[in-house]
Scaffold this motif. Structure first.
Motif, PDB file in Angstrom:
ATOM      1  N   VAL A   1       0.873  -1.186   0.000  1.00 23.31           N
ATOM      2  CA  VAL A   1       0.000   0.000   0.000  1.00 23.31           C
ATOM      3  C   VAL A   1       0.905   1.229   0.000  1.00 23.31           C
ATOM      4  N   ARG A   2       0.701   2.110  -0.980  1.00 25.03           N
ATOM      5  CA  ARG A   2       1.483   3.355  -1.009  1.00 25.03           C
ATOM      6  C   ARG A   2       0.606   4.496  -0.516  1.00 25.03           C
ATOM      7  N   TYR A   3       1.198   5.411   0.228  1.00 23.96           N
ATOM      8  CA  TYR A   3       0.437   6.513   0.826  1.00 23.96           C
ATOM      9  C   TYR A   3       0.776   7.819   0.138  1.00 23.96           C
ATOM     10  N   PRO A   4      -0.173   8.784   0.120  1.00 22.87           N
ATOM     11  CA  PRO A   4      -1.504   8.698   0.703  1.00 22.87           C
ATOM     12  C   PRO A   4      -2.387   7.673  -0.008  1.00 22.87           C
ATOM     13  N   ALA A   5      -3.287   7.078   0.780  1.00 21.27           N
ATOM     14  CA  ALA A   5      -4.231   6.115   0.218  1.00 21.27           C
ATOM     15  C   ALA A   5      -5.646   6.596   0.529  1.00 21.27           C
ATOM     16  N   LEU A   6      -6.591   6.116  -0.267  1.00 23.45           N
ATOM     17  CA  LEU A   6      -7.998   6.436  -0.031  1.00 23.45           C
ATOM     18  C   LEU A   6      -8.710   5.103   0.184  1.00 23.45           C
ATOM     19  N   ALA A   7      -9.346   4.945   1.343  1.00 23.86           N
ATOM     20  CA  ALA A   7      -9.952   3.643   1.667  1.00 23.86           C
ATOM     21  C   ALA A   7     -11.450   3.772   1.880  1.00 23.86           C
ATOM     22  N   LEU A   8     -12.199   2.990   1.125  1.00 28.31           N
ATOM     23  CA  LEU A   8     -13.650   2.916   1.302  1.00 28.31           C
ATOM     24  C   LEU A   8     -13.931   1.667   2.125  1.00 28.31           C
ATOM     25  N   ILE A   9     -14.422   1.869   3.349  1.00 27.12           N
ATOM     26  CA  ILE A   9     -14.706   0.727   4.223  1.00 27.12           C
ATOM     27  C   ILE A   9     -16.217   0.602   4.334  1.00 27.12           C
ATOM     28  N   VAL A  10     -16.731  -0.474   3.787  1.00 30.79           N
ATOM     29  CA  VAL A  10     -18.189  -0.655   3.727  1.00 30.79           C
ATOM     30  C   VAL A  10     -18.576  -1.978   4.364  1.00 30.79           C
ATOM     31  N   SER A  11     -19.310  -1.876   5.479  1.00 34.26           N
ATOM     32  CA  SER A  11     -19.696  -3.118   6.156  1.00 34.26           C
ATOM     33  C   SER A  11     -21.120  -2.991   6.669  1.00 34.26           C
ATOM     34  N   GLY A  12     -21.508  -3.932   7.523  1.00 33.53           N
ATOM     35  CA  GLY A  12     -22.865  -3.888   8.067  1.00 33.53           C
ATOM     36  C   GLY A  12     -23.048  -2.746   9.056  1.00 33.53           C
ATOM     37  N   GLY A  13     -21.960  -2.291   9.640  1.00 29.53           N
ATOM     38  CA  GLY A  13     -22.070  -1.245  10.647  1.00 29.53           C
ATOM     39  C   GLY A  13     -21.471   0.089  10.227  1.00 29.53           C
TER      40      GLY A  13
ATOM     41  N   ALA B   1     -27.943   1.545  -7.270  1.00 28.66           N
ATOM     42  CA  ALA B   1     -27.987   2.872  -6.622  1.00 28.66           C
ATOM     43  C   ALA B   1     -26.964   2.961  -5.491  1.00 28.66           C
ATOM     44  N   VAL B   2     -26.843   1.890  -4.700  1.00 30.05           N
ATOM     45  CA  VAL B   2     -25.869   1.902  -3.597  1.00 30.05           C
ATOM     46  C   VAL B   2     -24.449   1.998  -4.155  1.00 30.05           C
ATOM     47  N   ILE B   3     -24.178   1.185  -5.159  1.00 33.67           N
ATOM     48  CA  ILE B   3     -22.822   1.156  -5.729  1.00 33.67           C
ATOM     49  C   ILE B   3     -22.464   2.496  -6.374  1.00 33.67           C
ATOM     50  N   CYS B   4     -23.430   3.103  -7.056  1.00 33.49           N
ATOM     51  CA  CYS B   4     -23.176   4.421  -7.675  1.00 33.49           C
ATOM     52  C   CYS B   4     -22.822   5.446  -6.608  1.00 33.49           C
ATOM     53  N   ALA B   5     -23.598   5.456  -5.503  1.00 31.95           N
ATOM     54  CA  ALA B   5     -23.334   6.437  -4.441  1.00 31.95           C
ATOM     55  C   ALA B   5     -21.925   6.246  -3.889  1.00 31.95           C
ATOM     56  N   LEU B   6     -21.549   4.984  -3.656  1.00 32.46           N
ATOM     57  CA  LEU B   6     -20.232   4.711  -3.060  1.00 32.46           C
ATOM     58  C   LEU B   6     -19.098   5.086  -4.011  1.00 32.46           C
ATOM     59  N   THR B   7     -19.206   4.607  -5.237  1.00 34.75           N
ATOM     60  CA  THR B   7     -18.051   4.763  -6.143  1.00 34.75           C
ATOM     61  C   THR B   7     -17.960   6.169  -6.737  1.00 34.75           C
ATOM     62  N   GLU B   8     -19.103   6.835  -6.881  1.00 31.61           N
ATOM     63  CA  GLU B   8     -19.047   8.212  -7.387  1.00 31.61           C
ATOM     64  C   GLU B   8     -18.346   9.117  -6.374  1.00 31.61           C
ATOM     65  N   THR B   9     -18.669   8.915  -5.084  1.00 31.25           N
ATOM     66  CA  THR B   9     -18.006   9.698  -4.034  1.00 31.25           C
ATOM     67  C   THR B   9     -16.511   9.372  -4.023  1.00 31.25           C
TER      68      THR B   9
ATOM     69  N   SER C   1     -13.179   0.281 -12.184  1.00 28.35           N
ATOM     70  CA  SER C   1     -13.300   1.236 -13.279  1.00 28.35           C
ATOM     71  C   SER C   1     -12.939   2.655 -12.805  1.00 28.35           C
ATOM     72  N   VAL C   2     -13.247   2.989 -11.535  1.00 26.56           N
ATOM     73  CA  VAL C   2     -12.804   4.282 -10.974  1.00 26.56           C
ATOM     74  C   VAL C   2     -11.274   4.319 -10.949  1.00 26.56           C
ATOM     75  N   ALA C   3     -10.674   3.229 -10.441  1.00 28.91           N
ATOM     76  CA  ALA C   3      -9.210   3.176 -10.320  1.00 28.91           C
ATOM     77  C   ALA C   3      -8.554   3.328 -11.692  1.00 28.91           C
ATOM     78  N   HIS C   4      -9.133   2.640 -12.658  1.00 26.42           N
ATOM     79  CA  HIS C   4      -8.597   2.679 -14.018  1.00 26.42           C
ATOM     80  C   HIS C   4      -8.673   4.106 -14.568  1.00 26.42           C
ATOM     81  N   SER C   5      -9.809   4.759 -14.319  1.00 28.89           N
ATOM     82  CA  SER C   5     -10.003   6.094 -14.895  1.00 28.89           C
ATOM     83  C   SER C   5      -9.045   7.128 -14.293  1.00 28.89           C
TER      84      SER C   5
END
Ligand code: KG4
Ligand code: ZN
Length: 358
Positions: A126-138, A250-258, A289-293
């Motif tokens: 992992v190289r820094y700075p990094a951006l981490a999306l943590i998505v779980s039940g809580g 809709a959930v995936i769009c909200a997460l990945t667009e942000t 696809s976000v990472a690629h772009s």
């Protein structure tokens, strides 16, 4: 350095042995899903009682599979929070007693930081700075990790977590628990463009998430179109499959667009997507696809490491132990534990009495 990781924050009792923060010698997970299924969600009191029964045997099994004994361990890392208080206490008390008995150091680990470290085993550095999306039940958070161990929360959810939204919508459709994998399966044969769901924009302009409006929109759609939830054993209709696919989209769009917008802003060198919802292949595809772009690598944990496990706790604890951190016997569970040591936005939101989830 051999670290024993212990995780008991919710409904998984887990123990793992990790060498030098990168190599998993064993990772044992006992899931209580069967115990809670009939209730449609985790029952806290049942969860802590079950942890109490299982923690000893699970740690023994982790040591045996790693081919080591207690005296080989150099340190213990245990989930301190956030999570269910009774569940957390079982792990924390067990870890403290063991560390005291063995005369070795123990550290408390933030469960969400554990999810961040779940990518270290099977990806590149992992190289820094990094951006981490943590998505779980809580939890649903986007972290700007300035350097290893330095976290700034960029986005948080103002109401439901993404996984929780999956679970609630699955319940409404009569699919069962946990809902994420069931919705994903139905979505494979549904049309994501059939129902146009959108997620709420936050009125104060912060890049935060909100999923409770989406849940209400699904309820309304079911009512207005006279769609009944599935009875046990009943085959899902095309209508339900389309609804599952549209909701998931809709959930995936909200997460990945942000994530995309913040990545353009913050120019991280690595993207991380982890947590139980990161099992979702459509989410992985959208994140790729976000990472690629933007031309940076994206790291995911394998499926077994996406949901709660102790290997990720051992890896995060390894970093803390190597940095010289030590907990004393006053270490206790902390259900409100935050993962933020850079930036002040959380303080600002608290002062404004804005409601949000950790
Ligand atoms: O990280 P995790 O195991 O536990 C928490 O810390 O919450 O995440 C569990 C969550 C549940 O809400 C579950 O429905 C969701 O992750 N999940 C999924 C998928 N697999 C698990 N959500 C969407 N798609 C999946 N394939
Ligand atoms: Zn988790």
């Amino acid at each position: 350095m051999l670290v024993l990781g212990i995780e008991s924050s919710c409904d998984e009792t887990a123990a793992a042995v990790v060498r030098d923060g990168r190599e998993i010698l064993s990772s044992i997970i006992f899931s209580q899903t069967d115990l809670h299924r009939n209730f449609g969600g985790v029952v806290p009191e049942l969860a802590s009682r079950e942890h109490l029964q299982k923690i000893g045997p699970i740690v023994d099994q982790a040591l045996a599979e790693a081919g080591i004994t207690l005296t080989d361990i150099d340190g213990i890392a245990v989930t301190q929070g956030p999570g269910l208080i009774g569940s957390l206490l079982v792990g924390v008390c067990y870890a403290k007693a063991l560390a005291y008995g063995l005369g070795i150091p123990v550290v408390g680990v933030n469960h969400i930081e554990g999810h961040v470290y779940s990518v270290v085993f099977e990806n590149g550095e992992v190289r820094y700075p990094a951006l981490a999306l943590i998505v779980s039940g809580g939890h649903t958070n986007l972290f700007h990790i300035h350097e290893e161990g330095q976290y700034e929360v960029i986005s948080r959810t103002r109401d439901d977590a993404a996984g929780e939204a999956f679970d609630k919508v699955a319940k409404m459709l009569g699919l069962g628990y946990p809902g994420g994998p069931l919705i994903e399966k139905l979505a494979l044969s549904g049309d994501p463009g059939k129902v146009k769901f959108t997620t709420a924009k936050i009125s104060d302009g912060k890049p935060d998430f909100s999923f409770s409006g989406l849940k209400t929109a699904v309820t309304r759609y079911l009512r207005e179109n006279g769609i009944e939830s599935l009875k046990p054993g009943e085959e899902p209709t095309q209508e339900i499959k389309d609804l599952a696919a549209s909701f998931q989209y809709a959930v995936i769009c909200a997460l990945t667009e942000t994530m995309r917008r913040q990545a353009i802003n913050l120019r991280p060198k690595t993207l991380i997507v982890a947590g139980g919802v990161a099992c979702n292949l459509a989410l992985r595809e959208a994140a790729r696809s976000v990472a690629h772009s933007i031309g940076v690598p994206v790291f995911f944990p394998s499926r077994d490491l996406s949901t709660d496990n102790a290997a990720m706790i051992a890896a995060a604890g390894h970093f803390r132990l190597m940095s010289g951190e030590r907990a004393d016997l006053a270490l206790t569970a902390d259900i409100t534990m935050r993962l933020q040591n850079t930036g002040t936005l959380d303080t600002e939101l608290r002062q404004q009495k804005v409601r949000y989830r950790l």
